[in-house]
Design a protein around this motif. Structure first.
Motif, short mmCIF file in Angstrom:
data_model
loop_
_atom_site.label_atom_id
_atom_site.label_comp_id
_atom_site.label_asym_id
_atom_site.label_seq_id
_atom_site.Cartn_x
_atom_site.Cartn_y
_atom_site.Cartn_z
N ALA A 25 -9.61 -0.62 -6.59
CA ALA A 25 -9.21 -1.51 -7.67
C ALA A 25 -7.77 -1.27 -8.10
CB ALA A 25 -10.14 -1.32 -8.87
N GLU A 26 -7.41 -0.01 -8.26
CA GLU A 26 -6.06 0.32 -8.71
C GLU A 26 -5.02 -0.04 -7.67
OE1 GLU A 26 -3.39 4.30 -9.51
OE2 GLU A 26 -5.57 4.47 -9.53
N GLU A 27 -5.27 0.33 -6.42
CA GLU A 27 -4.27 0.10 -5.38
C GLU A 27 -4.09 -1.38 -5.09
OE1 GLU A 27 -5.39 2.47 -2.02
OE2 GLU A 27 -5.47 4.32 -3.21
N ALA A 28 -5.19 -2.13 -5.08
CA ALA A 28 -5.08 -3.57 -4.82
C ALA A 28 -4.34 -4.27 -5.95
CB ALA A 28 -6.47 -4.17 -4.64
N THR A 29 -4.57 -3.86 -7.18
CA THR A 29 -3.85 -4.46 -8.31
C THR A 29 -2.36 -4.15 -8.21
OG1 THR A 29 -5.81 -4.27 -9.72
CG2 THR A 29 -3.68 -4.52 -10.82
N ALA A 30 -2.04 -2.91 -7.90
CA ALA A 30 -0.63 -2.54 -7.76
C ALA A 30 0.04 -3.34 -6.65
CB ALA A 30 -0.51 -1.04 -7.49
N GLU A 31 -0.66 -3.52 -5.53
CA GLU A 31 -0.10 -4.29 -4.42
C GLU A 31 0.09 -5.75 -4.81
OE1 GLU A 31 -2.44 -3.82 -0.93
OE2 GLU A 31 -2.13 -1.65 -0.79
N ALA A 32 -0.78 -6.28 -5.64
CA ALA A 32 -0.63 -7.67 -6.08
C ALA A 32 0.64 -7.84 -6.91
CB ALA A 32 -1.85 -8.09 -6.88
N PHE A 33 0.93 -6.87 -7.77
CA PHE A 33 2.15 -6.95 -8.57
C PHE A 33 3.40 -6.77 -7.70
CE2 PHE A 33 -0.68 -6.52 -12.21
CZ PHE A 33 -0.07 -7.36 -13.13
N VAL A 34 3.30 -5.93 -6.68
CA VAL A 34 4.42 -5.81 -5.74
C VAL A 34 4.67 -7.15 -5.05
CG1 VAL A 34 5.18 -4.74 -3.58
CG2 VAL A 34 4.12 -3.33 -5.37
N ALA A 35 3.60 -7.80 -4.64
CA ALA A 35 3.74 -9.12 -4.00
C ALA A 35 4.36 -10.13 -4.96
CB ALA A 35 2.36 -9.61 -3.54
N ALA A 36 3.97 -10.07 -6.23
CA ALA A 36 4.56 -10.97 -7.22
C ALA A 36 6.06 -10.72 -7.37
CB ALA A 36 3.86 -10.80 -8.56
N ALA A 37 6.44 -9.45 -7.41
CA ALA A 37 7.85 -9.10 -7.55
C ALA A 37 8.66 -9.57 -6.35
CB ALA A 37 8.00 -7.60 -7.74
N GLU A 38 8.03 -9.64 -5.18
CA GLU A 38 8.73 -10.07 -3.97
C GLU A 38 8.79 -11.59 -3.86
OE1 GLU A 38 6.43 -8.20 -0.96
OE2 GLU A 38 7.45 -6.24 -1.13
#
Length: 414
Positions: free
Chosen positions: A35-48
């Motif tokens: 849950a934590e890692e997938a959420t963090a990756e989603a925000f990274v994708a948003a920033a990109e």
């Protein structure tokens, strides 16, 4: 949309959606790491992507979809076991989950998971800030003055214990929610106090921690609107934080309540805190449960913040409120605070006599010696006051407090 505006949007959405996303994924997949890692990756994708594609009309929905896909990809990469595939397929099941507690909210379940009594208090704080607050491991480590690697291990061990002990991801039943909630509130208040007057380090305050604690308090209030102690804790934090700008001087010295510029207090926070206090008073008067410790502390702070000047403070009311707190929690700290208030009503000699009864249990507590030093000063016992100030300075970890105590000691005559 320009770059800075996109950045601001991501920051805002992070505050609004992080806990919701982590909690939702934790319920779906039953794994806090995923849950934590997938959420963090989603925000990274948003920033990109958002700087080029623009902020989507529904940022929370976009992040939820992206995070879910990231979680599925991660599970498929990690293992081909049937259990993992089954977990990955859970996302396609639209059947509403069975009710797991008195309040059906993923974030509330996550709060109680992070603050489970099987975990050490340090682990509860770290998990709460990481999974609900979205703070990075390095930010949490800096806040509590430990190495980042040590904090990472602490968080990892806590999540491993949750998994190994099969700690359920659910809100407790209605019969025991009050007992479990006390531990949750203690975690939030610990975070607030560490930010409001840091126990160690060069910074006297940590605004990021006080803000995060208040945000968690608002979340709990939204999830448990009828709970008096939740309202009391939020009111307490608001009324205390309202004095933030007046508490440390430009030279970095602590400014005590009686010397603060009350014009610098945040009246918006005071009004909100007072409204919560009045709500609880009315609820008790209407036959509700008697106030708990957070409600009583909030009421004490309301008395302070409602006084136009320090001289106008209703110390008799504060003594009475502390008297009720002693009945609930006869701890030495509560009795010390009551004794300080008694000194304002009955004189420094009476207050000092009460404080001295606590010497054996509070000798290692700097506030005990600071309170004694002040009362001894008021009684004209300069030598004893100086010794008490020296002891308080030696025990104080906060630089603003040390600066204040040093100045008061150096002002002694005789």
């Amino acid at each position: 949309m320009t770059g800075p505006t996109v950045e601001q949007a991501i920051i805002r959405v992070h505050h609004e959606e992080w806990a919701r996303l982590v909690a939702s994924l934790a319920r779906r997949f039953g794994d806090l790491d995923v849950a934590e890692e997938a959420t963090a990756e989603a925000f990274v994708a948003a920033a990109e992507r958002w700087p080029h594609e623009g902020v989507p009309p529904n940022p929370g929905g976009w992040l939820a979809t992206t995070a879910t896909r990231k979680a599925i990809d991660q599970l498929r990469r990690e293992s081909q076991r049937d259990a993992k595939h089954q977990a990955a397929r859970m996302v396609y099941d639209d059947t509403p989950p069975e009710p797991t507690g008195p309040v059906e909210d993923d974030r509330l379940r996550l709060v109680f998971t992070c603050c489970h009594p099987a975990l050490a208090m340090e682990a509860r704080v770290a998990l709460t800030l990481r999974l609900l607050g979205g703070l990075t491991v390095s930010e949490i480590a800096r806040a509590f003055l430990v190495q980042e690697t040590a904090m990472a291990r602490r968080i990892t061990r806590a999540k491993a214990k949750i998994k190994a002990a099969h700690i359920p991801y659910r809100v407790p039943s209605a019969n025991d929610i009050r007992e479990r909630l006390a531990g949750v509130l203690a975690v939030v208040y610990l975070v607030f106090n560490e930010g409001y007057l840091a126990s160690e380090g060069d910074d006297p305050t940590r605004v990021d921690l006080t803000d995060e604690a208040i945000r968690l308090g608002r979340l709990l209030r939204a999830l448990l609107p009828d709970n008096g102690e939740v309202a009391g804790l939020l009111a307490l934090m608001l009324l205390t934080d309202a004095r933030r700008l007046a508490r440390v001087s430009r030279t970095g010295e602590l400014v005590t309540l009686d010397e603060q510029d009350r014009g610098a207090w945040n009246r918006t926070l005071i009004a909100e805190g007072n409204a919560l206090v009045r709500e609880r008073i009315e609820a008790v008067a209407a036959g509700g449960d008697p106030p708990g410790r957070y409600q009583l502390q909030a009421a004490i702070n309301a008395v302070h913040t409602n006084a136009p000047t320090s001289r106008d403070t209703d110390w008799s009311a504060i003594v009475a409120l502390y008297g009720r707190m002693v009945l609930l929690d006869p701890s030495p700290i509560v009795r010390l605070n009551r004794a300080v208030a008694v000194a304002e009503v009955d004189g420094p000699g009476v207050g000092l006599a009460e404080i001295d009864r606590l010497a054996e249990v509070l000798d290692g507590y700097h506030a005990f010696h600071a309170a004694r030093a002040d009362l001894l000063r008021r009684l004209g016992r300069g030598g004893e006051s100086r010794a008490a100030y020296d002891r308080a300075i030696g025990l104080a970890g906060n630089p603003a407090e040390r600066a204040y105590l040093t100045r008061r000691r150096d002002q002694l005559v005789g």
